[in-house]
Design an enzyme around this catalytic site. Structure first.
Site, PDB file in Angstrom:
ATOM      1  N   CYS A  26       0.824  -1.205   0.000  1.00  0.00           N
ATOM      2  CA  CYS A  26       0.000   0.000   0.000  1.00  0.00           C
ATOM      3  C   CYS A  26       0.856   1.252   0.000  1.00  0.00           C
ATOM      4  O   CYS A  26       2.058   1.202  -0.206  1.00  0.00           O
ATOM      5  CB  CYS A  26      -0.881  -0.006   1.242  1.00  0.00           C
ATOM      6  SG  CYS A  26      -1.673  -1.580   1.551  1.00  0.00           S
ATOM      7  N   GLY A  55      -2.357   1.596  -4.423  1.00  0.00           N
ATOM      8  CA  GLY A  55      -3.497   0.869  -3.877  1.00  0.00           C
ATOM      9  C   GLY A  55      -4.786   1.539  -4.270  1.00  0.00           C
ATOM     10  O   GLY A  55      -4.949   2.740  -4.074  1.00  0.00           O
ATOM     11  N   ASN A 129       2.122   0.055   5.556  1.00  0.00           N
ATOM     12  CA  ASN A 129       2.253  -0.600   4.260  1.00  0.00           C
ATOM     13  C   ASN A 129       3.190  -1.751   4.491  1.00  0.00           C
ATOM     14  O   ASN A 129       4.357  -1.542   4.775  1.00  0.00           O
ATOM     15  CB  ASN A 129       2.821   0.408   3.248  1.00  0.00           C
ATOM     16  CG  ASN A 129       3.630  -0.244   2.146  1.00  0.00           C
ATOM     17  OD1 ASN A 129       3.477  -1.418   1.856  1.00  0.00           O
ATOM     18  ND2 ASN A 129       4.501   0.524   1.533  1.00  0.00           N
ATOM     19  N   GLY A 130       2.674  -2.952   4.427  1.00  0.00           N
ATOM     20  CA  GLY A 130       3.588  -4.067   4.643  1.00  0.00           C
ATOM     21  C   GLY A 130       2.893  -5.287   5.142  1.00  0.00           C
ATOM     22  O   GLY A 130       1.664  -5.363   5.184  1.00  0.00           O
ATOM     23  N   CYS A 263      13.021  -3.666  -2.022  1.00  0.00           N
ATOM     24  CA  CYS A 263      12.243  -4.429  -3.009  1.00  0.00           C
ATOM     25  C   CYS A 263      12.603  -3.940  -4.414  1.00  0.00           C
ATOM     26  O   CYS A 263      12.325  -2.792  -4.768  1.00  0.00           O
ATOM     27  CB  CYS A 263      10.758  -4.226  -2.742  1.00  0.00           C
ATOM     28  SG  CYS A 263       9.711  -4.860  -4.072  1.00  0.00           S
ATOM     29  N   TYR A 269       8.275  -1.827 -11.246  1.00  0.00           N
ATOM     30  CA  TYR A 269       6.854  -1.591 -11.500  1.00  0.00           C
ATOM     31  C   TYR A 269       6.131  -0.694 -10.491  1.00  0.00           C
ATOM     32  O   TYR A 269       5.396   0.198 -10.898  1.00  0.00           O
ATOM     33  CB  TYR A 269       6.117  -2.937 -11.575  1.00  0.00           C
ATOM     34  CG  TYR A 269       4.624  -2.781 -11.720  1.00  0.00           C
ATOM     35  CD1 TYR A 269       4.063  -2.365 -12.924  1.00  0.00           C
ATOM     36  CD2 TYR A 269       3.769  -3.025 -10.642  1.00  0.00           C
ATOM     37  CE1 TYR A 269       2.690  -2.191 -13.053  1.00  0.00           C
ATOM     38  CE2 TYR A 269       2.392  -2.860 -10.770  1.00  0.00           C
ATOM     39  CZ  TYR A 269       1.864  -2.442 -11.972  1.00  0.00           C
ATOM     40  OH  TYR A 269       0.513  -2.272 -12.095  1.00  0.00           O
ATOM     41  N   SER A 310       3.092   0.767 -18.298  1.00  0.00           N
ATOM     42  CA  SER A 310       4.280   0.415 -17.516  1.00  0.00           C
ATOM     43  C   SER A 310       5.461   0.016 -18.390  1.00  0.00           C
ATOM     44  O   SER A 310       6.600   0.006 -17.930  1.00  0.00           O
ATOM     45  CB  SER A 310       3.928  -0.727 -16.577  1.00  0.00           C
ATOM     46  OG  SER A 310       3.338  -1.774 -17.335  1.00  0.00           O
ATOM     47  N   ASP A 373       7.000  -4.387 -18.351  1.00  0.00           N
ATOM     48  CA  ASP A 373       7.803  -4.426 -17.126  1.00  0.00           C
ATOM     49  C   ASP A 373       7.920  -5.832 -16.555  1.00  0.00           C
ATOM     50  O   ASP A 373       8.977  -6.226 -16.076  1.00  0.00           O
ATOM     51  CB  ASP A 373       7.188  -3.493 -16.075  1.00  0.00           C
ATOM     52  CG  ASP A 373       5.764  -3.890 -15.741  1.00  0.00           C
ATOM     53  OD1 ASP A 373       4.874  -3.634 -16.556  1.00  0.00           O
ATOM     54  OD2 ASP A 373       5.554  -4.494 -14.677  1.00  0.00           O
ATOM     55  N   CYS A 409       6.268 -13.868  -3.470  1.00  0.00           N
ATOM     56  CA  CYS A 409       6.712 -12.826  -2.540  1.00  0.00           C
ATOM     57  C   CYS A 409       6.008 -13.045  -1.210  1.00  0.00           C
ATOM     58  O   CYS A 409       4.786 -13.037  -1.156  1.00  0.00           O
ATOM     59  CB  CYS A 409       6.353 -11.443  -3.072  1.00  0.00           C
ATOM     60  SG  CYS A 409       6.699 -10.139  -1.867  1.00  0.00           S
ATOM     61  N   CYS A 460      16.296  -6.730  -2.469  1.00  0.00           N
ATOM     62  CA  CYS A 460      15.560  -7.994  -2.456  1.00  0.00           C
ATOM     63  C   CYS A 460      15.274  -8.339  -3.908  1.00  0.00           C
ATOM     64  O   CYS A 460      14.741  -7.535  -4.665  1.00  0.00           O
ATOM     65  CB  CYS A 460      14.255  -7.875  -1.677  1.00  0.00           C
ATOM     66  SG  CYS A 460      13.321  -9.433  -1.705  1.00  0.00           S
ATOM     67  N   CYS A 463      11.797 -12.796  -5.617  1.00  0.00           N
ATOM     68  CA  CYS A 463      10.818 -13.376  -6.538  1.00  0.00           C
ATOM     69  C   CYS A 463      11.463 -13.785  -7.860  1.00  0.00           C
ATOM     70  O   CYS A 463      10.860 -14.496  -8.646  1.00  0.00           O
ATOM     71  CB  CYS A 463       9.629 -12.450  -6.736  1.00  0.00           C
ATOM     72  SG  CYS A 463      10.067 -10.766  -7.029  1.00  0.00           S
TER      73      CYS A 463
HETATM   74  P1  5GP Z   1      -0.167 -10.554 -16.039  1.00  0.00           P
HETATM   75  O1  5GP Z   1       1.069 -11.215 -16.547  1.00  0.00           O
HETATM   76  O2  5GP Z   1      -0.446 -10.912 -14.603  1.00  0.00           O
HETATM   77  O3  5GP Z   1      -1.364 -10.776 -16.885  1.00  0.00           O
HETATM   78  O4  5GP Z   1       0.064  -8.995 -16.083  1.00  0.00           O
HETATM   79  C1  5GP Z   1       1.284  -8.425 -15.717  1.00  0.00           C
HETATM   80  C2  5GP Z   1       1.228  -6.950 -15.995  1.00  0.00           C
HETATM   81  O5  5GP Z   1       0.226  -6.350 -15.175  1.00  0.00           O
HETATM   82  C3  5GP Z   1       2.537  -6.257 -15.698  1.00  0.00           C
HETATM   83  O6  5GP Z   1       3.177  -5.943 -16.885  1.00  0.00           O
HETATM   84  C4  5GP Z   1       2.145  -4.981 -14.980  1.00  0.00           C
HETATM   85  O7  5GP Z   1       2.270  -3.862 -15.833  1.00  0.00           O
HETATM   86  C5  5GP Z   1       0.696  -5.137 -14.616  1.00  0.00           C
HETATM   87  N1  5GP Z   1       0.452  -5.253 -13.167  1.00  0.00           N
HETATM   88  C6  5GP Z   1      -0.687  -4.866 -12.555  1.00  0.00           C
HETATM   89  N2  5GP Z   1      -0.606  -5.091 -11.227  1.00  0.00           N
HETATM   90  C7  5GP Z   1       0.604  -5.644 -10.986  1.00  0.00           C
HETATM   91  C8  5GP Z   1       1.270  -6.092  -9.795  1.00  0.00           C
HETATM   92  O8  5GP Z   1       0.773  -6.000  -8.690  1.00  0.00           O
HETATM   93  N3  5GP Z   1       2.517  -6.621  -9.957  1.00  0.00           N
HETATM   94  C9  5GP Z   1       3.126  -6.703 -11.173  1.00  0.00           C
HETATM   95  N4  5GP Z   1       4.347  -7.238 -11.233  1.00  0.00           N
HETATM   96  N5  5GP Z   1       2.535  -6.281 -12.295  1.00  0.00           N
HETATM   97  C10 5GP Z   1       1.287  -5.767 -12.225  1.00  0.00           C
HETATM   98 FE1  SF4 Z   2       9.847  -7.173  -3.871  1.00  0.00          FE
HETATM   99 FE2  SF4 Z   2      10.001  -9.551  -5.063  1.00  0.00          FE
HETATM  100 FE3  SF4 Z   2      11.301  -9.111  -2.768  1.00  0.00          FE
HETATM  101 FE4  SF4 Z   2       8.614  -9.276  -2.830  1.00  0.00          FE
HETATM  102  S1  SF4 Z   2      10.089 -10.927  -3.267  1.00  0.00           S
HETATM  103  S2  SF4 Z   2       9.867  -7.770  -1.704  1.00  0.00           S
HETATM  104  S3  SF4 Z   2       8.147  -8.298  -4.795  1.00  0.00           S
HETATM  105  S4  SF4 Z   2      11.687  -8.117  -4.753  1.00  0.00           S
HETATM  106 MG    MG Z   3       2.751  -3.884 -17.723  1.00  0.00          MG
END
Ligand code: 5GP
Ligand code: SF4
Ligand code: MG
Length: 485
Positions: A26, A55, A129-130, A263, A269, A310, A373, A409, A460, A463
């Site tokens: 958040c 959020g 946030n956490g 992170c 992103y 993004s 991204d 994560c 970190c 993931c």
């Molecule tokens: P998915 O692969 O899940 O269909 O979509 C991934 C895309 O959704 C990413 O490129 C990113 O731009 C967007 N996205 C929306 N919410 C999130 C999130 O919480 N984490 C990440 N990594 N991407 C998100």
């Molecule tokens: Fe960020 Fe990935 Fe580490 Fe979670 S596991 S804190 S999303 S780098």
């Molecule tokens: Mg994207």
């Protein structure tokens, strides 16, 4: 048993209980006005607007006017929750605010933050946030001691720990609570005398300190400070407990962990491109990731586009390094809410097109490099690639500005269930076929670290690597010699 993971020191650790808890990536902020006449509610409101991307499921503000604390929170976007009337009622010169990211099932207003309670330290409000790794253990302890809890929220837990600390002063009570909680967080606590702000010892979650004409503030991202016309003083240090009050701001305690673990997904992103995290601007880092990607991967394309929105920053860097034109290849309609379509294939396709439409003249007959991204579930890139092909793209090559996202994560930032991650357990070739691309390329971990410009042992990357830097002893059970992955 969810599986085994390697910690950064090489130990194999086995997950004892699956932490399928709420995602809590958040945004928080807190403002302490210099003058008692400062009108903080509007500043909090505008600051939350700047953090809205962190959020969208709920928002809340608590203010203090010298006598009373007032709380307003609700489900939805910042402008859905607040209006002129309820902001006018939020009188005060000090306040905290929160925007909440949550799964569908947890959208209920009871879990929105901040929380406001009365304690022996007077009125106290908290937002965070956490995600606390030892949240369940602490909850059990509190419950067996007779505490009643109304929600599952870590913030409510934290307020109870503070209230029951037995310490004479509030700063000591909060410091003692920070000793008890383990995990990744940025925390703000508002009392009748001060605003306290803390960042987890690993510095996993971002938090910045700033100066406003009206006083001092902290916020998850520096863009919120800048948007209020403020000046960023610095980022809150990992493990630091700051106090903001009539005297300005001061550090109460500094207790970082053995290593930092910012992170890295913040730079990939989460963060808004105009924010600086770990001293690096998120937009410039994203462009640098794109440049690294173009250097690492083969590029056979006529044109580079970014997945909206993004993928645009890494696509710009990618095009620059590849010496290719960057174009806007798809237009995202920002005004579409729900489309109320029947779930037929044709209707689904139309719903996608209403939100996302290709610029046919840019794409037709071209070999297109599309940069995004990250790939999480794989549905976004699958849909996008279909759209590009429908628009006449001759070839579609997908470039991803983060390494394959294969490990869950546990720190509340991203989905914690490995089964949701499309890259987990699939080869690059299988993934390429699944999303329908002609080729698929990810940035390497080294490339990502180079682009972020922060040493690997201060980030970190769990993931992507499966090496978890934050793993408290009572949460993980060690097992030697066995492969669990
Ligand atoms: P998915 O692969 O899940 O269909 O979509 C991934 C895309 O959704 C990413 O490129 C990113 O731009 C967007 N996205 C929306 N919410 C999130 C999130 O919480 N984490 C990440 N990594 N991407 C998100
Ligand atoms: Fe960020 Fe990935 Fe580490 Fe979670 S596991 S804190 S999303 S780098
Ligand atoms: Mg994207």
């Amino acid at each position: 048993m969810a599986g085994g993971y390697f910690m950064s020191d090489g130990r194999l650790i086995v997950l004892e209980r699956h932490p399928d808890g709420p995602r809590e990536a958040c945004g928080v902020l807190g403002i302490w006005g210099k003058e008692r006449s400062a009108e903080v509610a509007h500043l909090c409101y505008l600051g939350l607007y700047a953090l809205q991307h962190r959020g969208q499921e709920g928002a809340g503000i608590v203010t203090f006017d010298g006598e009373r604390m007032r709380l307003c929170k609700g489900v939805g976007l910042v402008p859905d929750v607040f209006d002129e009337d309820n902001l006018a009622e939020l009188e005060g010169f000090a306040g905290i605010g929160h925007v909440r990211l949550a799964g569908k099932e947890e959208r209920h207003v009871v879990n929105t933050q901040p929380f406001l309670v009365r304690s022996s330290y007077g009125s106290l409000a908290a937002a965070q946030n956490g995600r606390l790794l030892n949240g369940s253990e602490l909850q059990e302890k509190l419950l067996s001691a007779g505490t009643v809890l109304q929600t599952d929220s870590d913030s409510e837990l934290i307020l109870n720990l503070i209230a029951q600390s037995g310490e004479e002063s509030l700063p000591a009570a909060v410091a003692k609570t920070l000793e008890l909680i383990e995990g990744a967080y940025a925390l703000v606590v508002l009392s009748e005398d001060m605003l306290l702000a803390a960042r987890d010892p690993w510095g996993n979650r971002p938090l910045s300190l700033g100066r406003l004409d009206e006083g001092y503030m902290v916020a998850s991202e520096s863009c919120a400070i800048a948007n209020l016309g403020g000046e960023v003083i610095r980022e809150v240090e990992p493990g630091e407990l700051l106090i903001l009050d009539q005297g300005g701001w001061r550090t109460y305690r500094q207790q970082g962990a053995a290593r930092k673990a910012l992170c890295s997904f913040e730079h990939v992103y989460f963060a808004r491109p105009d924010s600086c995290i770990g001293g690096k601007n998120a937009y410039l880092v994203r462009k640098a990731i794109g440049r690294e990607l173009a250097k690492e991967a083969p590029v056979n394309a006529d044109v580079v586009i970014g997945a909206p929105d993004s993928g645009v920053a890494p696509a710009l860097g990618f095009a620059e390094a590849a010496g290719l034109p960057f174009e806007i290849g798809v237009i995202k309609n920002r005004y579409v809410g729900r489309t109320f379509m029947r779930p037929t294939q044709a209707a689904r396709r139309m719903a996608v097109r209403i939100k996302l439409n290709p610029v046919v003249d840019v794409l037709h007959g071209k070999r297109v490099a599309v940069v995004d991204d990250s790939i999480v579930r794989g549905t976004t890139s699958g849909k996008l690639i279909t759209l590009l092909r429908d628009a006449g793209a001759r070839e579609v090559h997908m470039y991803v500005a983060s390494p394959p996202y294969r490990f869950p994560c546990f720190y509340g930032n991203e989905p914690s269930s490995q089964s949701e991650l499309v890259a987990s357990g699939r080869t690059l070739d299988e993934l390429k076929d699944l999303i329908g691309a002609d080729s698929l390329h990810y940035i390497s971990i080294d490339g990502l670290v180079r682009a972020i410009g922060i040493p690997r042992d201060q980030l970190c990357l769990a993931c992507f690597t499966g090496e978890y830097p934050i793993a408290p002893a009572n949460y993980w059970r060690e097992e030697d010699g066995k492969e669990h992955l």
